[in-house]
Design a protein around this motif. Structure first.
Motif, short mmCIF file in Angstrom:
data_model
loop_
_atom_site.label_atom_id
_atom_site.label_comp_id
_atom_site.label_asym_id
_atom_site.label_seq_id
_atom_site.Cartn_x
_atom_site.Cartn_y
_atom_site.Cartn_z
N CYS A 236 0.85 -1.18 0.00
CA CYS A 236 0.00 0.00 0.00
C CYS A 236 0.89 1.24 0.00
N CYS A 238 0.01 4.20 1.02
CA CYS A 238 -0.42 5.23 1.98
C CYS A 238 0.74 5.60 2.90
N SER A 243 -1.39 11.51 4.00
CA SER A 243 -2.60 11.86 4.75
C SER A 243 -2.56 13.31 5.18
N CYS A 269 -6.84 4.40 5.82
CA CYS A 269 -6.59 3.97 4.44
C CYS A 269 -7.59 2.90 4.03
N GLN A 270 -8.27 3.09 2.90
CA GLN A 270 -9.27 2.13 2.45
C GLN A 270 -8.65 0.82 1.98
N TYR A 271 -7.36 0.83 1.66
CA TYR A 271 -6.71 -0.37 1.15
C TYR A 271 -6.16 -1.27 2.25
#
Length: 298
Positions: A236, A238, A243, A269-271
């Motif tokens: 990921c 992120c 952010s 984080c959506q992932y």
């Protein structure tokens, strides 16, 4: 790195056709851990993951690729993002209010489209789109290549989501592009032959046999050149810094009001569901400096 998370490329010396074989297990399971997905959504993510790896391998530059499904039906949104280094992540959203979950691929979508976005590190972004109006994701991707590149293409995608192991795999065959190639598969008998023998692969074989065994079983009568495999992994992108860059565009007083009520501003984080939190001192520093602070370990 798991031998089940690799992409294998090969070329048929006498057929002017390239092939790819992908198997994913650990990276697939990492994606599925983010949500309690219904089995049909798990299968869709697995097919998208295998397809993204196969398509990423066709890129001749450094960059990213995204396979994104959009629909007004049971599946609302599903996406797999990948890089030329085979770093993958993905997520899906579905209508959780539906009581009877559709099982057939074509029933999962309403006005569904597959958007393929290619973003090179250097150069212009390219985006293509194809309707999800076939009986499988593989057929939709084949239609995409037919309309966008006019190259005969065969895609085979398989998944396993029942039991203790979640696995996905895929095969990709495509006529090598030249100025004189025909776009009609019937005019390429050697390609049609390779498609026919590739279609004999079973779910068990594609998902669980070592890649070299699969290639031997399918193509032992062909002359093929196999290249070094490429590892696939979940990763990921992120970070706390990203952010921070997202919240710095929000009005400072609005952020401070949230902090006064909830103690901090949180971004998830959506992932991978990593949570990043910012207090009043962070918000003041971000808005005073006008840029995000360096990334900090979580």
């Amino acid at each position: 790195m798991s031998k089940h998370d690799q992409l294998h490329r090969y070329v048929f010396d006498k057929a002017n056709v390239r092939g790819e074989l992908v198997q994913v297990r650990d990276s697939y399971q990492s994606i599925l851990q983010s949500e309690e997905y219904p089995s049909v959504v798990q299968r869709l993510l697995g097919e998208l993951l295998a397809a993204a790896s196969l398509l990423t391998a066709t890129l001749k530059f450094e960059g990213d690729i995204a396979l994104q499904v959009q629909s007004e039906g049971f599946i609302k949104y599903a996406v797999i993002n990948g890089t030329h280094e085979q770093c993958m992540r993905g997520v899906a959203r579905w209508d959780q209010a539906i009581e009877t979950i559709p099982e057939r691929f074509s029933d999962m979508f309403e006005k569904g489209v597959l958007v393929i976005t290619i973003t090179p590190d250097e150069g212009e972004r390219y985006q293509g789109m194809v309707a999800l109006d076939k009986d499988s994701l593989a057929e939709c991707i084949q239609a995409y290549f037919t309309q966008s590149e006019q190259l005969p293409t065969k895609v085979i995608l398989k998944t396993q989501v029942d039991g203790s192991i979640q696995a996905a795999g895929g095969l990709f065959l495509q006529v090598l592009p030249t100025s004189s190639e025909a776009s009609d598969m019937s005019e390429r008998p050697e390609f049609e032959h390779l498609c026919t023998i590739s279609e004999t692969i079973t779910d068990q074989e594609l998902l669980h046999l070592p890649a070299q065994d699969i290639l031997h079983r399918l193509y032992h009568q062909e002359e093929i050149q196999v290249y070094k495999p490429q590892d696939i992994r979940f990763k990921c992108s992120c970070s706390r810094e990203r952010s921070a860059n997202a919240i710095v565009s929000v009005d400072k007083q609005e952020l401070l009001n949230i902090i006064a009520q909830e103690g901090c501003v949180k971004l998830n984080c959506q992932y991978c569901h990593t949570e990043y939190s910012f207090d009043a001192i962070d918000v003041e520093a971000l808005h005073n400096d006008g840029f995000a602070q360096p990334e900090q370990s979580q």
